[in-house]
Motif scaffolding. Structure first.
Motif, PDB file in Angstrom:
ATOM      1  N   SER A  43       0.841  -1.196   0.000  1.00  0.00           N
ATOM      2  CA  SER A  43       0.000   0.000   0.000  1.00  0.00           C
ATOM      3  C   SER A  43       0.876   1.247   0.000  1.00  0.00           C
ATOM      4  O   SER A  43       2.067   1.207   0.332  1.00  0.00           O
ATOM      5  N   LEU A  44       0.277   2.377  -0.358  1.00  0.00           N
ATOM      6  CA  LEU A  44       1.004   3.641  -0.339  1.00  0.00           C
ATOM      7  C   LEU A  44       1.456   3.983   1.070  1.00  0.00           C
ATOM      8  O   LEU A  44       2.587   4.450   1.287  1.00  0.00           O
ATOM      9  N   ASP A  49       5.897   4.508   5.062  1.00  0.00           N
ATOM     10  CA  ASP A  49       6.497   4.111   6.347  1.00  0.00           C
ATOM     11  C   ASP A  49       7.873   3.501   6.133  1.00  0.00           C
ATOM     12  O   ASP A  49       8.818   3.775   6.896  1.00  0.00           O
ATOM     13  N   LEU A  50       7.998   2.666   5.095  1.00  0.00           N
ATOM     14  CA  LEU A  50       9.292   2.056   4.796  1.00  0.00           C
ATOM     15  C   LEU A  50      10.305   3.105   4.356  1.00  0.00           C
ATOM     16  O   LEU A  50      11.496   2.984   4.641  1.00  0.00           O
ATOM     17  N   ALA A  51       9.826   4.136   3.675  1.00  0.00           N
ATOM     18  CA  ALA A  51      10.732   5.190   3.222  1.00  0.00           C
ATOM     19  C   ALA A  51      11.393   5.895   4.396  1.00  0.00           C
ATOM     20  O   ALA A  51      12.569   6.250   4.338  1.00  0.00           O
ATOM     21  N   LEU A  52      10.627   6.112   5.472  1.00  0.00           N
ATOM     22  CA  LEU A  52      11.189   6.790   6.642  1.00  0.00           C
ATOM     23  C   LEU A  52      12.327   5.989   7.262  1.00  0.00           C
ATOM     24  O   LEU A  52      13.209   6.553   7.915  1.00  0.00           O
ATOM     25  N   ALA A 179      11.728  12.869   0.856  1.00  0.00           N
ATOM     26  CA  ALA A 179      11.729  11.431   0.572  1.00  0.00           C
ATOM     27  C   ALA A 179      10.310  10.886   0.519  1.00  0.00           C
ATOM     28  O   ALA A 179       9.986  10.045  -0.337  1.00  0.00           O
ATOM     29  N   LEU A 180       9.448  11.356   1.413  1.00  0.00           N
ATOM     30  CA  LEU A 180       8.049  10.907   1.400  1.00  0.00           C
ATOM     31  C   LEU A 180       7.349  11.347   0.110  1.00  0.00           C
ATOM     32  O   LEU A 180       6.587  10.573  -0.483  1.00  0.00           O
ATOM     33  N   ILE A 181       7.615  12.575  -0.309  1.00  0.00           N
ATOM     34  CA  ILE A 181       7.017  13.057  -1.553  1.00  0.00           C
ATOM     35  C   ILE A 181       7.523  12.231  -2.733  1.00  0.00           C
ATOM     36  O   ILE A 181       6.768  11.881  -3.647  1.00  0.00           O
ATOM     37  N   ASP A 182       8.810  11.918  -2.721  1.00  0.00           N
ATOM     38  CA  ASP A 182       9.394  11.116  -3.802  1.00  0.00           C
ATOM     39  C   ASP A 182       8.754   9.732  -3.867  1.00  0.00           C
ATOM     40  O   ASP A 182       8.429   9.240  -4.952  1.00  0.00           O
ATOM     41  N   VAL A 183       8.578   9.106  -2.709  1.00  0.00           N
ATOM     42  CA  VAL A 183       7.950   7.777  -2.681  1.00  0.00           C
ATOM     43  C   VAL A 183       6.496   7.861  -3.144  1.00  0.00           C
ATOM     44  O   VAL A 183       6.016   7.009  -3.901  1.00  0.00           O
ATOM     45  N   TYR A 184       5.798   8.894  -2.711  1.00  0.00           N
ATOM     46  CA  TYR A 184       4.409   9.075  -3.147  1.00  0.00           C
ATOM     47  C   TYR A 184       4.330   9.236  -4.665  1.00  0.00           C
ATOM     48  O   TYR A 184       3.514   8.587  -5.331  1.00  0.00           O
ATOM     49  N   ARG A 185       5.178  10.099  -5.214  1.00  0.00           N
ATOM     50  CA  ARG A 185       5.156  10.335  -6.660  1.00  0.00           C
ATOM     51  C   ARG A 185       5.458   9.062  -7.434  1.00  0.00           C
ATOM     52  O   ARG A 185       4.757   8.723  -8.405  1.00  0.00           O
ATOM     53  N   ARG A 186       6.467   8.343  -7.010  1.00  0.00           N
ATOM     54  CA  ARG A 186       6.853   7.142  -7.747  1.00  0.00           C
ATOM     55  C   ARG A 186       5.831   6.031  -7.598  1.00  0.00           C
ATOM     56  O   ARG A 186       5.592   5.265  -8.541  1.00  0.00           O
ATOM     57  N   TYR A 187       5.219   5.936  -6.426  1.00  0.00           N
ATOM     58  CA  TYR A 187       4.198   4.907  -6.225  1.00  0.00           C
ATOM     59  C   TYR A 187       3.013   5.146  -7.158  1.00  0.00           C
ATOM     60  O   TYR A 187       2.547   4.230  -7.850  1.00  0.00           O
ATOM     61  N   ARG A 188       2.513   6.368  -7.166  1.00  0.00           N
ATOM     62  CA  ARG A 188       1.380   6.682  -8.034  1.00  0.00           C
ATOM     63  C   ARG A 188       1.774   6.547  -9.516  1.00  0.00           C
ATOM     64  O   ARG A 188       0.970   6.072 -10.333  1.00  0.00           O
ATOM     65  N   SER A 189       2.981   6.964  -9.871  1.00  0.00           N
ATOM     66  CA  SER A 189       3.413   6.828 -11.270  1.00  0.00           C
ATOM     67  C   SER A 189       3.479   5.365 -11.678  1.00  0.00           C
ATOM     68  O   SER A 189       3.090   5.010 -12.798  1.00  0.00           O
ATOM     69  N   LEU A 190       3.957   4.519 -10.778  1.00  0.00           N
ATOM     70  CA  LEU A 190       4.003   3.087 -11.078  1.00  0.00           C
ATOM     71  C   LEU A 190       2.594   2.515 -11.247  1.00  0.00           C
ATOM     72  O   LEU A 190       2.359   1.675 -12.116  1.00  0.00           O
ATOM     73  N   GLN A 191       1.666   2.974 -10.412  1.00  0.00           N
ATOM     74  CA  GLN A 191       0.283   2.526 -10.570  1.00  0.00           C
ATOM     75  C   GLN A 191      -0.265   2.921 -11.941  1.00  0.00           C
ATOM     76  O   GLN A 191      -0.916   2.119 -12.623  1.00  0.00           O
ATOM     77  N   ASP A 469       0.511  16.878   3.915  1.00  0.00           N
ATOM     78  CA  ASP A 469      -0.674  16.028   4.041  1.00  0.00           C
ATOM     79  C   ASP A 469      -0.939  15.408   2.666  1.00  0.00           C
ATOM     80  O   ASP A 469      -1.624  15.981   1.831  1.00  0.00           O
ATOM     81  N   VAL A 470      -0.351  14.269   2.418  1.00  0.00           N
ATOM     82  CA  VAL A 470      -0.437  13.620   1.111  1.00  0.00           C
ATOM     83  C   VAL A 470      -1.889  13.282   0.787  1.00  0.00           C
ATOM     84  O   VAL A 470      -2.548  12.546   1.521  1.00  0.00           O
ATOM     85  N   GLU A 471      -2.398  13.897  -0.279  1.00  0.00           N
ATOM     86  CA  GLU A 471      -3.778  13.693  -0.734  1.00  0.00           C
ATOM     87  C   GLU A 471      -4.779  13.945   0.392  1.00  0.00           C
ATOM     88  O   GLU A 471      -5.793  13.266   0.495  1.00  0.00           O
ATOM     89  N   GLY A 472      -4.448  14.911   1.229  1.00  0.00           N
ATOM     90  CA  GLY A 472      -5.366  15.279   2.303  1.00  0.00           C
ATOM     91  C   GLY A 472      -5.367  14.358   3.502  1.00  0.00           C
ATOM     92  O   GLY A 472      -6.212  14.493   4.387  1.00  0.00           O
TER      93      GLY A 472
END
Length: 476
Positions: A43-44, A49-52, A179-191, A469-472
């Motif tokens: 999950s995102l 959490d793993l990124a931290l 780092a959290l923003i980077d993981v969020y961006r890459r996760y959504r891009s991969l999806q 606040d990622v996606e609120g």
């Protein structure tokens, strides 16, 4: 002609089956496909959490902060107690035609300590008087009256090292958010790319069927060589697009999991489900600019450079070349003496002629202050321009997300109409399928536009020193 194309057709089919198997292994296939029971869904929230804990940029920032803290500790050792020793294990002395050989005749110990406020003390077990050395205990104390301790090179270096620790700690916090923003961006891009792969695969499937039909018609004499070659070209183009997208996805997926310290054979992504949201920034442009200037690492570093330059200039101005000290010495247990001795005195030094060194140093220090102040002004001006551009880009990205949403709504209505037309026999089923692909692409384009906006919004929040606040969701 049909027979000559059969081996190529077989090779293409083998390729598509290999590609499908590869997608299944890496978890690209949809939830309706048969996945291994060992494969877990990442999950995102779990990825962030793993990124931290595992993201390399966070470790790099932590090591940078630790390095600055160690630099402070190293500076503080100047003001800590020190103990040194030396020994002459063997000595050979020839004097007045007499030779003496001694073992372990000299053991020298010295302890000293220096304070932050200009005082220092030392003690040793031997006394040096002129060119002779005697046994005894020597105590020395010194208090520097001028220049003040805050003007010494050791103290200036300590102040600068402490300020750099504060900046490094801030860099670590901002690095964690980045780092959290980077993981969020890459996760959504991969999806998004995962979903596009399914569309590419479906398009290739249709091109493969169309090519097979063209071959069959050619064998029956109902299709020309040009029609067959056109179908083959379209199939090859679709195959190339799909193959490249698959390779890019596999590379990005493996790199993503590697940074999270996960095994790519055990994880798969969630599928895109809900509609993307476009959240407001929540701050006025003036608030963003003011908070960014107060929070910017670049501005903090420029301010620190100004403070360091001013402290150095103040030290040069205050020195005047004068050195004024109070000193005292005491001798205890000295050989060939009946009792202890002590002395106290004030020392004064002033360079009568220094070759204009102090004047040059003062001019150099004043120039350094001016340069640091100019750098600070330039950094503030550039930061203001950067923030204005980012705000402008954010407005543009918000408009693009709105356009993508409108386009998706339009394609949804068009697809519904084409699907009905195909059901009524007014258009070919293939046209309805093409419409379905266009609708799915519009859906993914909407997600992509919303992702670009959300990343830009979060980056502005980090610049302003705000919690993200990622996606609120919950603020981090």
């Amino acid at each position: 002609m049909g027979q000559s194309l059969v081996p190529q057709r077989l090779a293409r089919r083998i390729f598509i089956w290999i590609a499908i198997m590869a997608i299944t292994v890496i978890g690209v296939s949809s939830t309706s496909s048969f996945a291994s029971p060992q494969v877990q869904t990442l999950s995102l929230e779990a990825a962030m959490d793993l990124a931290l804990a595992n993201h390399p940029s966070i470790e790099k920032a932590a090591l940078g902060r630790l390095s600055k803290e160690l630099a402070v500790d190293k500076r503080l050792t100047t003001y800590g107690p020190r103990l040194s020793t030396s020994i002459r294990p063997v000595s050979l002395v020839v004097k007045d035609n007499e030779t003496t050989f001694e073992v372990g005749d000299s053991l020298f110990l010295k302890a000293d300590i220096q304070g932050l406020h200009g005082w220092s003390m030392s003690a040793s077990n031997r006394i040096q008087t002129g060119s002779s050395e005697k046994t005894g205990i020597s105590l020395e104390a010194r208090l520097t009256l001028w220049p003040l301790s805050k003007h010494t090179a050791d103290y200036l270096g300590l102040m600068e090292a402490k300020e750099l620790v504060s900046i490094a700690a801030k860099q670590e916090v901002d690095g964690g958010k980045a780092a959290l923003i980077d993981v969020y961006r890459r996760y959504r891009s991969l999806q998004i790319n995962q979903a596009r792969l399914a569309i590419h695969a479906a398009e290739y499937d249709v091109k493969e069927v169309a090519y097979s039909r063209a071959l069959a018609k050619a064998e029956q004499g109902h299709a020309s060589p040009v029609e067959v070659l056109k179908a083959e070209q379209e199939k090859a183009e679709s195959e190339a697009i799909y193959g490249r997208a698959l390779r890019d996805y596999q590379r990005e997926w493996q790199a993503f999991l590697l940074e999270l310290s996960l095994d790519d054979d055990e994880w798969q992504l969630e599928e895109l489900s809900s509609e993307p949201a476009v959240l407001p920034l929540g701050l006025t442009p003036e608030d963003i600019l003011d908070r960014t200037i107060n929070n910017s690492i670049v501005i903090h570093e420029a301010n620190q450079a100004v403070l360091a330059a001013k402290r150095k200039a103040e030290a040069v101005q205050a020195s005047h070349g004068i050195e004024l000290n109070l000193e005292g010495r005491a001798r205890l247990l000295e050989e060939n003496t009946s009792g202890p001795g002590w002395e106290a005195y004030m020392s004064f030094a002033y360079p009568l002629l220094d070759g204009a060194k102090r004047r040059l140093e003062l001019e150099e220090a004043e120039i350094a202050v001016k340069q640091a102040e100019n750098e600070l002004v330039d950094d503030q001006r550039q930061l203001s321009l950067d923030v204005q551009k980012k705000l402008s880009d954010l407005e543009w990205l918000e408009a693009q997300a709105h356009i993508a949403r409108t386009y998706h709504a339009r394609m949804k209505l068009e697809h519904k109409a084409k699907w009905q037309q195909a059901a009524d026999g007014l258009i070919a089923q293939r046209d309805a399928e093409v419409s379905q692909w266009a609708l799915e692409q519009a859906w993914l384009d909407w997600h992509e536009a919303a992702l670009a906006y959300e990343v830009a919004r979060l980056e502005l929040m980090v610049l302003a020193g705000e919690a993200i606040d990622v996606e609120g969701g919950s603020a981090l």
